[in-house]
Write a protein that holds these residues in place. Structure first.
Motif, PDB file in Angstrom:
ATOM      1  N   GLY A 249      42.547  31.266  46.341  1.00 17.14           N
ATOM      2  CA  GLY A 249      41.825  32.111  45.391  1.00 17.14           C
ATOM      3  C   GLY A 249      41.564  33.509  45.911  1.00 17.14           C
ATOM      4  O   GLY A 249      41.239  34.408  45.125  1.00 17.14           O
ATOM      5  N   ASP A 250      41.715  33.708  47.215  1.00 15.69           N
ATOM      6  CA  ASP A 250      41.569  35.057  47.758  1.00 15.69           C
ATOM      7  C   ASP A 250      42.626  36.002  47.195  1.00 15.69           C
ATOM      8  O   ASP A 250      42.476  37.230  47.287  1.00 15.69           O
ATOM      9  N   ASN A 251      43.690  35.433  46.623  1.00 14.09           N
ATOM     10  CA  ASN A 251      44.758  36.249  46.054  1.00 14.09           C
ATOM     11  C   ASN A 251      44.556  36.551  44.569  1.00 14.09           C
ATOM     12  O   ASN A 251      45.399  37.204  43.960  1.00 14.09           O
ATOM     13  N   MET A 252      43.447  36.066  44.009  1.00 19.16           N
ATOM     14  CA  MET A 252      43.111  36.421  42.624  1.00 19.16           C
ATOM     15  C   MET A 252      42.616  37.866  42.568  1.00 19.16           C
ATOM     16  O   MET A 252      42.108  38.404  43.568  1.00 19.16           O
ATOM     17  N   PRO A 253      42.726  38.537  41.410  1.00 15.60           N
ATOM     18  CA  PRO A 253      42.169  39.887  41.293  1.00 15.60           C
ATOM     19  C   PRO A 253      40.674  39.872  41.626  1.00 15.60           C
ATOM     20  O   PRO A 253      39.932  39.044  41.098  1.00 15.60           O
ATOM     21  N   PRO A 254      40.212  40.761  42.484  1.00 16.53           N
ATOM     22  CA  PRO A 254      38.807  40.719  42.901  1.00 16.53           C
ATOM     23  C   PRO A 254      37.827  40.908  41.761  1.00 16.53           C
ATOM     24  O   PRO A 254      36.710  40.389  41.805  1.00 16.53           O
ATOM     25  N   GLU A 255      38.213  41.637  40.719  1.00 17.15           N
ATOM     26  CA  GLU A 255      37.298  41.841  39.599  1.00 17.15           C
ATOM     27  C   GLU A 255      37.155  40.577  38.746  1.00 17.15           C
ATOM     28  O   GLU A 255      36.231  40.474  37.936  1.00 17.15           O
ATOM     29  N   VAL A 256      38.060  39.610  38.932  1.00 23.57           N
ATOM     30  CA  VAL A 256      37.992  38.337  38.215  1.00 23.57           C
ATOM     31  C   VAL A 256      37.367  37.263  39.091  1.00 23.57           C
ATOM     32  O   VAL A 256      36.532  36.478  38.653  1.00 23.57           O
ATOM     33  N   GLY A 257      37.774  37.222  40.353  1.00 15.74           N
ATOM     34  CA  GLY A 257      37.256  36.225  41.276  1.00 15.74           C
ATOM     35  C   GLY A 257      37.964  34.889  41.131  1.00 15.74           C
ATOM     36  O   GLY A 257      38.888  34.727  40.330  1.00 15.74           O
ATOM     37  N   ASP A 258      37.514  33.912  41.903  1.00 14.52           N
ATOM     38  CA  ASP A 258      38.191  32.607  41.903  1.00 14.52           C
ATOM     39  C   ASP A 258      37.211  31.463  41.671  1.00 14.52           C
ATOM     40  O   ASP A 258      37.339  30.383  42.233  1.00 14.52           O
ATOM     41  N   ILE A 259      36.238  31.716  40.779  1.00 14.90           N
ATOM     42  CA  ILE A 259      35.264  30.684  40.413  1.00 14.90           C
ATOM     43  C   ILE A 259      35.624  30.127  39.039  1.00 14.90           C
ATOM     44  O   ILE A 259      36.034  30.853  38.141  1.00 14.90           O
ATOM     45  N   GLY A 260      35.465  28.827  38.870  1.00 14.79           N
ATOM     46  CA  GLY A 260      35.743  28.186  37.597  1.00 14.79           C
ATOM     47  C   GLY A 260      35.518  26.692  37.720  1.00 14.79           C
ATOM     48  O   GLY A 260      34.999  26.207  38.733  1.00 14.79           O
ATOM     49  N   PHE A 261      35.933  25.952  36.705  1.00 17.87           N
ATOM     50  CA  PHE A 261      35.792  24.496  36.741  1.00 17.87           C
ATOM     51  C   PHE A 261      37.131  23.756  36.767  1.00 17.87           C
ATOM     52  O   PHE A 261      37.349  22.919  37.621  1.00 17.87           O
ATOM     53  N   PRO A 262      38.079  24.007  35.847  1.00 15.12           N
ATOM     54  CA  PRO A 262      39.304  23.202  35.852  1.00 15.12           C
ATOM     55  C   PRO A 262      40.417  23.823  36.682  1.00 15.12           C
ATOM     56  O   PRO A 262      40.438  25.033  36.945  1.00 15.12           O
ATOM     57  N   ILE A 263      41.369  22.995  37.079  1.00 14.49           N
ATOM     58  CA  ILE A 263      42.650  23.440  37.613  1.00 14.49           C
ATOM     59  C   ILE A 263      43.676  22.397  37.179  1.00 14.49           C
ATOM     60  O   ILE A 263      43.416  21.197  37.257  1.00 14.49           O
ATOM     61  N   GLU A 264      44.811  22.863  36.663  1.00 11.80           N
ATOM     62  CA  GLU A 264      45.849  21.960  36.170  1.00 11.80           C
ATOM     63  C   GLU A 264      47.201  22.360  36.743  1.00 11.80           C
ATOM     64  O   GLU A 264      47.454  23.542  37.005  1.00 11.80           O
TER      65      GLU A 264
END
Length: 372
Positions: A249-264
């Motif tokens: 998740g460190d590679n996600m856009p920083p303004e979006v971040g890598d927090i959430g609930f699902p992953i598929e």
């Protein structure tokens, strides 16, 4: 041969069964089933898609499991629903059945159920009768691992993400919110934590052995040594036998971040995964960052991510729960998610374009795919 695409939708006020055409572009809704019941999870058996199980809370009657053996046409309650043994040593009582997982292909009739508090149950007769998995529920470290008796999450602590290795029925993983990810290699008789490398910003120890908050954990069916995890503190991948998770998740856009609930996951490509980011800043609103909903996809195991929002509203504060996202088995793969505002969205081209399938349902708790 079962070929009709179906989405099984659990909501706060009952269940709906959505049936699609061959192109997955036109859907009809049947329901509600058990209007007024909380349906945490509704799952079809891949070994026999006519068998479906429903994890339900039936108002004053409490948590239970319902079964259908005719693809959802009729339902009956389990003769012996999941429950702790009478005289449980900790005085625990089951507050809800939260998660359902079919067993190994070589074990027809076996199912697993996760609950609140963080307990594990097993059935060997297609969900009709259930027993506690004593190796977990009565493990000497269960109280520490589960942080008993505290509720560590807003909706209560729960056991989820029950995973069965397709190569070995004795190899299991589970997720605890809160507690972490745990592994058994002996069919649930003993367990060990698998949490190295996962951040845990809400505890004083920077890298504890347990106490983490995985939101959803997935194993890739074609590459079972690869697991992905959407955590309270980021998105991770691990390739066993490594014992340390990598924060992709460190590679996600920083303004979006890598927090959430699902992953598929893509059913055939171990490098492709989808997540639905939510705002994890300040008061943790758990809605689309800046009110701009989007799915993000990686095609290189998390080395990079791209935004997928074509067809989604330009402004909406969606929340998508951990069981409310799924993929199908088609080519191209269909990706689907449900929102707490009662919508189910779908893409029949792996996220290139989204469209609403159904709207105005109660709060969506789970979305699962099957064929009938």
């Amino acid at each position: 041969m079962a070929d009709t695409p179906v989405l099984l939708v659990g909501t706060r006020k009952g269940a709906w069964i959505l049936t699609g055409d061959a192109e997955r572009r036109s859907w009809s809704a049947e329901g509600p089933v058990f209007l007024g019941h909380v349906v945490q999870h509704l799952v079809a058996d891949p070994r026999d898609p006519s068998t479906m199980l429903m994890a339900s809370m039936t108002g004053h009657l409490g948590p239970t499991v319902f079964r259908s053996v005719d693809a959802g046409a009729t339902w009956t309650e389990a003769r012996k629903p999941p429950q702790f043994h009478h005289g449980d040593r900790l005085g625990r009582s089951l507050q809800r059945v939260f998660w359902l997982t079919p067993g190994h292909a070589a074990e027809p009739g076996r199912w697993y159920a996760g609950g609140t508090p963080q307990a594990l149950f097993v059935s060997d007769d297609a969900g009709d009768t259930w027993e506690p998995v004593s190796g977990w529920n009565d493990h000497p470290l269960w109280e520490k691992w589960s942080m008993w008796p505290e509720d560590q999450t807003p909706d209560g602590s729960m056991l989820h993400s029950v995973i069965v290795d397709p190569r070995d029925a004795s190899h299991l993983y589970i997720g605890l919110s809160s507690g972490g990810v745990f592994e058994s290699v002996d069919a649930g008789r003993d367990w060990k934590p698998v949490n190295r490398g996962v951040a845990v910003a809400f505890l004083p120890d920077a890298e504890p052995e347990f106490g983490h908050d995985p939101h959803c954990v997935r194993m890739h069916p074609q590459q079972p040594d690869r697991l992905y995890q959407q955590n309270h503190c980021g998105i991770y991948r691990i390739d066993r036998p490594a014992d340390r998770w990598e924060r992709i998740g460190d590679n996600m856009p920083p303004e979006v971040g890598d927090i959430g609930f699902p992953i598929e996951l893509h059913p055939r490509d171990p490098a492709t995964a989808w997540v639905f980011p939510m705002d994890g800043t300040d008061v943790w609103p758990r809605t689309s960052p800046d009110g701009r909903p989007a799915v993000f996809v990686t095609h290189d195991a998390g080395e990079s991510w791209s935004r997928s929002d074509r067809g989604l509203p330009s402004a909406a504060w969606f929340t998508v729960k951990r069981q409310a996202m799924t993929t199908d088995d088609a080519d191209p793969v269909g990706v689907y998610f449900g929102t707490t505002s009662g919508e189910v969205w779908g893409s029949v081209n792996e996220g290139e374009q989204w469209s609403p399938i159904v709207q105005h349902l109660p709060e969506v708790y789970s979305v699962e795919f099957t064929r009938v």
